[in-house]
Design an enzyme around this catalytic site. Sequence first.
Site, mmCIF file in Angstrom:
data_model
loop_
_atom_site.group_PDB
_atom_site.id
_atom_site.type_symbol
_atom_site.label_atom_id
_atom_site.label_comp_id
_atom_site.label_asym_id
_atom_site.label_seq_id
_atom_site.Cartn_x
_atom_site.Cartn_y
_atom_site.Cartn_z
ATOM 1 N N GLU A 2 30.060 30.453 44.032
ATOM 2 C CA GLU A 2 31.611 30.762 43.667
ATOM 3 C C GLU A 2 32.156 32.118 44.161
ATOM 4 O O GLU A 2 32.973 32.846 43.297
ATOM 5 C CB GLU A 2 32.105 30.525 42.214
ATOM 6 C CG GLU A 2 31.456 29.158 41.926
ATOM 7 C CD GLU A 2 31.884 28.587 40.438
ATOM 8 O OE1 GLU A 2 32.779 29.185 39.786
ATOM 9 O OE2 GLU A 2 31.019 27.501 40.028
ATOM 10 N N ASN B 69 24.028 26.345 36.995
ATOM 11 C CA ASN B 69 25.074 27.482 37.566
ATOM 12 C C ASN B 69 25.715 28.312 36.518
ATOM 13 O O ASN B 69 26.150 27.473 35.477
ATOM 14 C CB ASN B 69 26.108 26.431 38.237
ATOM 15 C CG ASN B 69 27.099 27.224 39.049
ATOM 16 O OD1 ASN B 69 26.782 27.970 39.869
ATOM 17 N ND2 ASN B 69 28.457 27.101 38.764
ATOM 18 N N HIS C 214 31.658 35.685 40.904
ATOM 19 C CA HIS C 214 33.267 36.143 40.503
ATOM 20 C C HIS C 214 33.280 37.748 40.252
ATOM 21 O O HIS C 214 32.964 38.078 39.288
ATOM 22 C CB HIS C 214 33.839 35.372 39.377
ATOM 23 C CG HIS C 214 33.856 34.032 39.670
ATOM 24 N ND1 HIS C 214 34.902 33.279 40.686
ATOM 25 C CD2 HIS C 214 33.173 32.606 39.186
ATOM 26 C CE1 HIS C 214 34.686 32.012 40.945
ATOM 27 N NE2 HIS C 214 33.792 31.792 39.993
ATOM 28 N N ASP D 290 33.966 35.451 45.126
ATOM 29 C CA ASP D 290 35.284 36.075 45.155
ATOM 30 C C ASP D 290 34.991 37.477 44.618
ATOM 31 O O ASP D 290 34.304 37.619 43.670
ATOM 32 C CB ASP D 290 36.395 35.459 44.781
ATOM 33 C CG ASP D 290 36.367 34.908 43.338
ATOM 34 O OD1 ASP D 290 35.574 35.331 42.497
ATOM 35 O OD2 ASP D 290 36.856 33.770 43.046
ATOM 36 N N GLU E 140 27.399 27.015 32.969
ATOM 37 C CA GLU E 140 28.016 28.016 32.154
ATOM 38 C C GLU E 140 27.420 27.574 30.672
ATOM 39 O O GLU E 140 28.354 27.524 29.714
ATOM 40 C CB GLU E 140 29.414 28.062 32.062
ATOM 41 C CG GLU E 140 29.909 28.285 33.558
ATOM 42 C CD GLU E 140 31.435 28.653 33.743
ATOM 43 O OE1 GLU E 140 32.030 28.259 32.667
ATOM 44 O OE2 GLU E 140 31.869 28.790 34.805
HETATM 45 O O1 9MR Z 1 38.944 26.896 40.351
HETATM 46 C C1 9MR Z 1 38.958 26.137 39.083
HETATM 47 C C2 9MR Z 1 40.425 26.247 38.558
HETATM 48 O O2 9MR Z 1 41.248 25.587 39.628
HETATM 49 C C3 9MR Z 1 40.290 25.535 37.407
HETATM 50 O O3 9MR Z 1 41.636 25.735 36.758
HETATM 51 C C4 9MR Z 1 39.546 26.255 36.590
HETATM 52 C C5 9MR Z 1 39.391 25.553 34.953
HETATM 53 O O4 9MR Z 1 38.547 26.451 34.291
HETATM 54 O O5 9MR Z 1 38.223 26.084 36.940
HETATM 55 C C6 9MR Z 1 37.980 26.800 38.262
HETATM 56 O O6 9MR Z 1 36.755 26.749 38.791
HETATM 57 C C7 9MR Z 1 35.755 27.476 37.882
HETATM 58 C C8 9MR Z 1 34.580 26.698 38.143
HETATM 59 O O7 9MR Z 1 34.531 25.342 38.182
HETATM 60 C C9 9MR Z 1 33.420 27.031 37.395
HETATM 61 N N1 9MR Z 1 32.996 28.629 37.559
HETATM 62 C C10 9MR Z 1 34.605 29.425 37.288
HETATM 63 C C11 9MR Z 1 35.528 28.806 38.228
HETATM 64 C C12 9MR Z 1 36.668 29.770 37.987
HETATM 65 O O8 9MR Z 1 37.267 29.502 36.995
#
Ligand code: 9MR
Length: 465
Positions: A269, A205, A241, A271, A164
């Site tokens: 990732e 990513n 997402h 969903d 990101e």
């Molecule tokens: O699923 C993850 C969640 O449990 C955390 O609280 C969050 C913190 O930002 O991160 C989530 O995973 C993220 C991933 O690491 C990167 N892409 C976005 C995902 C969803 O926020």
Amino acid sequence: MSAPAGRARRVLAAATAAVVGTLAVGMAVAAPSSAAAEPTLGQLAAAKGRYFGSATDNPTLTNAPYTAVLGSEFNQITVGNTQKWMYTEPSRGQFDYTQADRIVAFAQAHDQIVRGHTLVWHNQLPDWINSVPAGELLGVMRNHIANVAGHYKGEVVHWDVVNEAFEEDGTRRQSVFQQKIGDGYIAEAFKAARAADPNAKLYYNDYNIEGIGAKSDAVYNLVKSFKQRGIPIDGVGLQAHLILGQVPGSLQQNIKRFADLGVDVAITELDIRMRTPRDAAKDAQQAADYRAVTNACLAVTRCVGITVWDFSDGYSWIPSVFPGEGAALIYDENFAKKPSYWAVYEALGGTTTTTTTTTTTGNNGSGCTATYRAVGQWPGGYQGEITVRNNGTTALSGWTVKWTLAQGQTVSSLWNGVVTTNGQEVTVRNANYNGTIAPNSTVTFGFVGSSTGANPTPTAACTTA
Ligand code: 9MR
């Protein structure tokens, strides 16, 4: 500090070998059926040279119904949180792999490959990073990567090296790394990751780069320039997402253009969120969306796999971040498979036809076919549906489907039909609104019930009265 030696290398198969059986479709009169075990998504993906995986997080590893699915359905695991910087280097120079090691051990015990996530990200950083002097941060970042990727050397097939780094308009996100190290930090991170684990595939990513647009153009240009300059990069992760009904039309074309640069692509990732509660129409749209994403990946050889961001709606990040939205995954809260699951299953080449019986008698010449589909099961219960097809040349004016319940199975609730049971024998007649079936058309009824034991898929027989 130099990187620690990698832990004992395990041989990780690129994809779990799988024998994918074709499920029996009996077309003879009252064909007996042996309820063949359905292949898993991981097995189906492996048969296509891909993986199908799930992210997971440490709190759920003690949940037995959850781990039963996690350990059996997928051939790839992503460490959802605990490889992030705040967990792995909570104090400067002090590394802690306790939690992430548990997930990696779980994956190894279940013959699942691991995607490492993530080495350099602006989020989930420990506070101490903010007070590192600008002149020291590059060294701190290299040391972090050397240690974390070094610890997992040989155990992680892909690393999300940088996560990101771009804004929606394609400019660089002003993270602490961007501000204190400058534009070169991404290349430096990839070089450090290659040095730490030469065999891991190194990924950039990001989210909102699934379709072609300003942000994915920026990533495209980054990869292109890395390739030109000899900076190591092996793959691009499209997080995906997504929002119900909004799979980008250019997804496949976008995957292809990255592949054409000479990198792999992964859906990392996935969903697809909706306004809750679910209903049949939203479920159907979501199934179509999951199917579209799976097909887009399968259409490009270098799209190597798909990962859902956890698999059960009860364990998704969505509801806490997007209030009023959720139901984004392929299993419901009770671990029943959703239509989205079956869409992926079919797109990966699975057949949902578990048993079929045809009768050759009937008032329409060629009779009807009953196809039983196991929609889902959970501890103590199951959901099934049966599709009745008119094989004749004239309309059916009524139909009856019968099957025998296995020991321990019941039907407790049924819709779109009228059910009677006699011991283990179940008879379903059409409801008053769905008795007429045009030639080559179908009617489907569904049911839920309880089950103890193996819960085999029965053979259903159809007659035209
Ligand atoms: O699923 C993850 C969640 O449990 C955390 O609280 C969050 C913190 O930002 O991160 C989530 O995973 C993220 C991933 O690491 C990167 N892409 C976005 C995902 C969803 O926020």
